[in-house]
Design an enzyme around this catalytic site. Structure first.
Site, PDB file in Angstrom:
ATOM      1  N   HIS A 237      44.175  39.704  44.043  1.00 53.65           N
ATOM      2  CA  HIS A 237      44.150  41.161  43.851  1.00 53.65           C
ATOM      3  C   HIS A 237      42.958  41.771  44.598  1.00 53.65           C
ATOM      4  CE1 HIS A 237      46.950  40.724  40.503  1.00 53.65           C
ATOM      5  NE2 HIS A 237      46.131  39.869  39.913  1.00 53.65           N
TER       6      HIS A 237
HETATM    7  C1  BDR Z   1      42.667  43.203  38.293  1.00 54.18           C
HETATM    8  O1  BDR Z   1      42.256  42.850  36.980  1.00 54.18           O
HETATM    9  C2  BDR Z   1      41.384  41.755  37.011  1.00 54.18           C
HETATM   10  O2  BDR Z   1      41.810  40.789  36.128  1.00 54.18           O
HETATM   11  C3  BDR Z   1      41.347  41.252  38.424  1.00 54.18           C
HETATM   12  O3  BDR Z   1      40.049  40.820  38.770  1.00 54.18           O
HETATM   13  C4  BDR Z   1      41.765  42.440  39.242  1.00 54.18           C
HETATM   14  O4  BDR Z   1      40.674  43.250  39.592  1.00 54.18           O
HETATM   15  C5  BDR Z   1      44.141  42.894  38.448  1.00 54.18           C
HETATM   16  O5  BDR Z   1      44.887  43.653  37.540  1.00 54.18           O
END
Ligand code: BDR
Ligand code: CA
Length: 313
Positions: A237
């Site tokens: 992500h």
């Molecule tokens: C986001 O939420 C966190 O768990 C990850 O680091 C990312 O920034 C994904 O939904």
């Protein structure tokens, strides 16, 4: 080549950790500071993890501590995905170095004044720090070039049916940032869910034989294990937001009016992307946020390999 001055704002976090590695080794970026915020785990862990990673890799980049909780409401963590301390089972040497003397907000202001019109913020966490910064210092609106953030989604969510974690953990902050007037680029969950790495990628990083390569491979191994137990896959992500700053073509974007829902029985934390004109006539609301629609996965993997392969020891 003139480097792009950036501040990475993290809730480190397994995928945040990989994003930090990318940003530190990308030759196109000048990481002015890494700021921390509560999110995946508590501020204590997100901050210490960040400092440990940066120092372990031999960088003296400043790490500035930010907000311990959202603007409004309860603190929400994601330790089921990232482990109790944020990095799965990984234990890095505890850095004895101090955090930067200024907090996250003051650091953002300092760097924005230092490079007016050039600084790019990369929040990959709840947007609490950025919201506090623009509220406290309205001059930031004309000083910051762009905010490229991981959060929200055009469709879907990973916390509720309609809310992604970073948006859901602080919807007010995300709404403040989207409405503040700084150009934004949203790298949302519906695109980052396609940024998945596999065992072949992990082998490439491990074979580098460097601290950075091994760290990334170890984090990926944890993610593969997590996936085999029904958890999230090895989704990059946060790393995709960093890549999009260096190589915008890793994602195809389109401008839309975007806001974050702060009320709503079922929809709090939903990023509303105005894809039609039911609520707004064309031109009535500015199309102020570039929204990622599609990912070029081979290009993204090429970027990751290129920058992490620059690590030397
Ligand atoms: C986001 O939420 C966190 O768990 C990850 O680091 C990312 O920034 C994904 O939904
Ligand atoms: Ca994150």
């Amino acid at each position: 080549m003139k480097k792009i001055p950036v501040i990475l704002d993290c809730d480190t976090g397994t995928d945040d950790a990989i994003a930090i590695v990318e940003a530190l080794y990308a030759p196109e970026l000048d990481v002015r500071a890494v700021t921390t915020v509560a999110g995946n785990v508590s501020l204590r862990y997100t901050s210490q993890n960040t400092l440990n990673i940066v120092r372990y890799l031999g960088f003296d980049t400043r790490v500035a501590v930010g907000a311990a909780g959202p603007i409004f409401g309860e603190i929400i963590h994601s330790s089921a995905t990232h482990g109790d301390t944020g990095l799965g089972p990984l234990v890095l040497p505890q850095s004895a170095n101090a955090f930067y003397e200024k907090n996250a907000v003051e650091t953002i202001l300092e760097e924005a004044r230092h490079a007016p019109g050039e600084l790019v913020l990369i929040p990959v966490a709840p947007m609490t720090n950025i919201a506090h910064a623009v509220l406290a210092y309205p001059e930031l609106v004309s000083l910051i070039k762009e905010i490229v953030f991981m959060g929200g989604a055009m469709v879907g969510g990973n916390m509720t049916t309609t809310a992604e974690f970073n948006a859901w953990a602080d919807p007010e902050a995300m709404s403040i940032v989207l409405n503040c007037g700084i150009p934004c680029r949203m790298i949302g969950l519906d695109v980052t869910e396609k940024a998945v790495l596999n065992r072949e990628d992990a082998c490439f990083f491990r074979d580098l034989g460097t601290k950075a390569g091994t760290l990334v491979a170890d984090l990926l191994d944890f993610m593969f294990q997590r996936f085999s137990e029904g958890g999230e896959d090895a989704l990059m992500h946060d790393g995709l937001a960093v890549a999009a700053v260096v190589q915008p073509e890793v994602v195809k974007t389109q401008p839309f009016y975007v806001d974050c829902e702060c009320s709503g029985k079922y929809t709090r934390g939903h990023t509303y992307v105005a894809t039609n004109e039911i609520f707004f006539k064309k031109g009535e609301k500015p199309e102020r946020c570039e929204v990622a629609l599609e990912l070029d996965l081979p290009l993204f993997k090429q970027f990751l390999r290129r920058v992490i392969a620059r690590s030397q020891a």
